[in-house]
Design a protein around this motif. Sequence first.
Motif, mmCIF file in Angstrom:
data_model
loop_
_atom_site.group_PDB
_atom_site.id
_atom_site.type_symbol
_atom_site.label_atom_id
_atom_site.label_comp_id
_atom_site.label_asym_id
_atom_site.label_seq_id
_atom_site.Cartn_x
_atom_site.Cartn_y
_atom_site.Cartn_z
ATOM 1 N N ASP A 232 0.885 -1.376 0.158
ATOM 2 C CA ASP A 232 0.211 -0.192 -0.150
ATOM 3 C C ASP A 232 0.772 1.449 -0.250
ATOM 4 O OD1 ASP A 232 -2.448 -2.158 0.252
ATOM 5 O OD2 ASP A 232 -2.758 -1.362 2.344
ATOM 6 N N ASN A 233 2.576 0.743 1.253
ATOM 7 C CA ASN A 233 2.730 2.671 0.975
ATOM 8 C C ASN A 233 3.615 2.717 -0.094
ATOM 9 O OD1 ASN A 233 3.891 0.325 2.349
ATOM 10 N ND2 ASN A 233 4.034 1.855 3.951
ATOM 11 N N LEU A 235 4.998 3.870 -3.510
ATOM 12 C CA LEU A 235 3.846 5.040 -4.581
ATOM 13 C C LEU A 235 4.400 4.725 -6.034
ATOM 14 C CD1 LEU A 235 3.535 7.487 -1.673
ATOM 15 C CD2 LEU A 235 1.796 5.692 -2.456
ATOM 16 N N ARG A 260 7.196 -6.379 4.078
ATOM 17 C CA ARG A 260 5.891 -5.632 5.244
ATOM 18 C C ARG A 260 5.942 -6.651 6.090
ATOM 19 N NH1 ARG A 260 2.151 -8.984 1.017
ATOM 20 N NH2 ARG A 260 3.577 -9.255 -0.732
ATOM 21 N N ARG A 264 2.176 -3.147 4.445
ATOM 22 C CA ARG A 264 2.748 -2.037 4.326
ATOM 23 C C ARG A 264 3.865 -2.268 4.286
ATOM 24 N NH1 ARG A 264 0.113 2.471 4.589
ATOM 25 N NH2 ARG A 264 1.283 3.846 5.312
ATOM 26 N N LYS A 266 8.069 -2.851 4.929
ATOM 27 C CA LYS A 266 8.419 -2.426 6.972
ATOM 28 C C LYS A 266 10.335 -2.312 6.647
ATOM 29 C CE LYS A 266 9.735 -4.885 10.677
ATOM 30 N NZ LYS A 266 9.841 -6.274 11.474
ATOM 31 N N ASP A 279 8.806 3.882 5.835
ATOM 32 C CA ASP A 279 7.795 4.354 6.265
ATOM 33 C C ASP A 279 7.482 4.078 5.264
ATOM 34 O OD1 ASP A 279 7.649 4.306 9.527
ATOM 35 O OD2 ASP A 279 9.070 6.042 8.940
ATOM 36 N N VAL A 280 7.381 5.064 4.302
ATOM 37 C CA VAL A 280 6.872 5.109 2.503
ATOM 38 C C VAL A 280 8.733 4.731 1.925
ATOM 39 C CG1 VAL A 280 5.888 6.545 0.565
ATOM 40 C CG2 VAL A 280 5.629 6.564 3.601
#
Length: 459
Positions: A232-233, A235, A260, A264, A266, A279-280
Amino acid sequence: MTAAVCLDSDLQDGQMMEVEVGRHGVLLARCNGEFTVLGNQCTHYGAPLSRGALMGHKLRCPWHGSCFNVKTGDLEEYPGIDCLPKHKAQSYFLFSLHQTNRMKEMGGRVAGVSHTTLLLGGGPACLMCAETLRQERYGGRIIMVTRDDLLPYDKTRLSKVMDVENNSITLRREEFFQQFDIEVWFNKQVTSVNTEEKNVAFSDGGFQHYDQLLIATGCRAKGLDCPGADLDNVLMLETPMLAERGVKFYMNDSVKEVRREDKRVKEVVLKSGTVLPADVLIVGIGVLPNSGFLQGSGINMDNKKYVPVDKFMRTNVADVFCAGDLSSFPLKMAGQERVNIGHWQIAQAHGRVVALNMLHKQVELNSAPFYWTVLVGRTIRYTGYGEGYTELILKGKFEDLKFLALYIKGEEVVAAAGLNFDPAVSVVAERFSSGKVITRAEAESDDLSWLKLPTVEDQ
């Protein structure tokens, strides 16, 4: 308002300066013995044009290379899209007429004209094509089709400005498209093109006939090919980018795995074995052409799925043009070498050339590539085409964060990059555009007067 701003003898031919009239800064220039007064702010991002480069009748912006006719204020080179306000000068008296940017005069659709021009894409190439058609009084129907839900916007700002809002980056407002009869179809995905019947099919089941077609669907961000790339994160670099400071580079390495926690990111594991907590994860590893819908259309594509065009931006199919990032085109300053250049300003120039050739004006592309990037809060400017360069000549010092790098191929300069060396890169761009060679000897010389650098008095 009227003001005395200088003596006739204060400004020599080929010189310019900023003067103040009624608390407004305007540009006073002298070209071929005549005084001209223009707005001093570039219509792109507001750069002070008095710090730019005046070469003949052409005035180049010091920041991003927009070019204006110093006698008329008309735009001659992008990325700016508006002309400069022009005022009246007589001897040393200045009569200010207006202060706002201005567009070239444009027409609209003419009743009874059934000719349809279809523009596939919502970026700068299609926008400039539509504007140029209306400037040239094309009276047919213009339809711009985009997969986005936004009017054409300044995509260059997405990677340079934090917290950007949609209405702050829109290039033209809705009223503009309504006034000049330019239809914009949002959230439309093209599925195929039938060049024999001159029809385009869309994913919603609709079809549209065209008389002339521009394909400028650009490219999409390339994703990671490793475990965890779909989290999900993770981008793509098609969204507003976050902070520039505190950056650490891991050179000669690549992503092996994205670990992950739930759905998300890790950690990011590099091929070297380095593990980076995250985090992203923002991915900016290149692009892929949006050309899948052209399969079976008869429109030629190269082995990378880009579309080759000639110097008039025509494909191999009559009445079909291609522009922007999707096109592979002959670059005049590189001896007509076929290139694919994903620069904003080049896409704009493509759009204009397409429009003029749709109107059978036989105009070829003659723009020097110009782009800029912001790293750690500092702007680096670049012009030309440096592929295959063999030598680098440096003016200034990297460690001082003030330099001009001149790229040499054979006995000529083929590209330039600069930081805090304005307006040098714009000067080089104008030399490229005008076809004036910059020799190795000129680049090696200690005489930098040709770069039109500001003097201590100017600063």
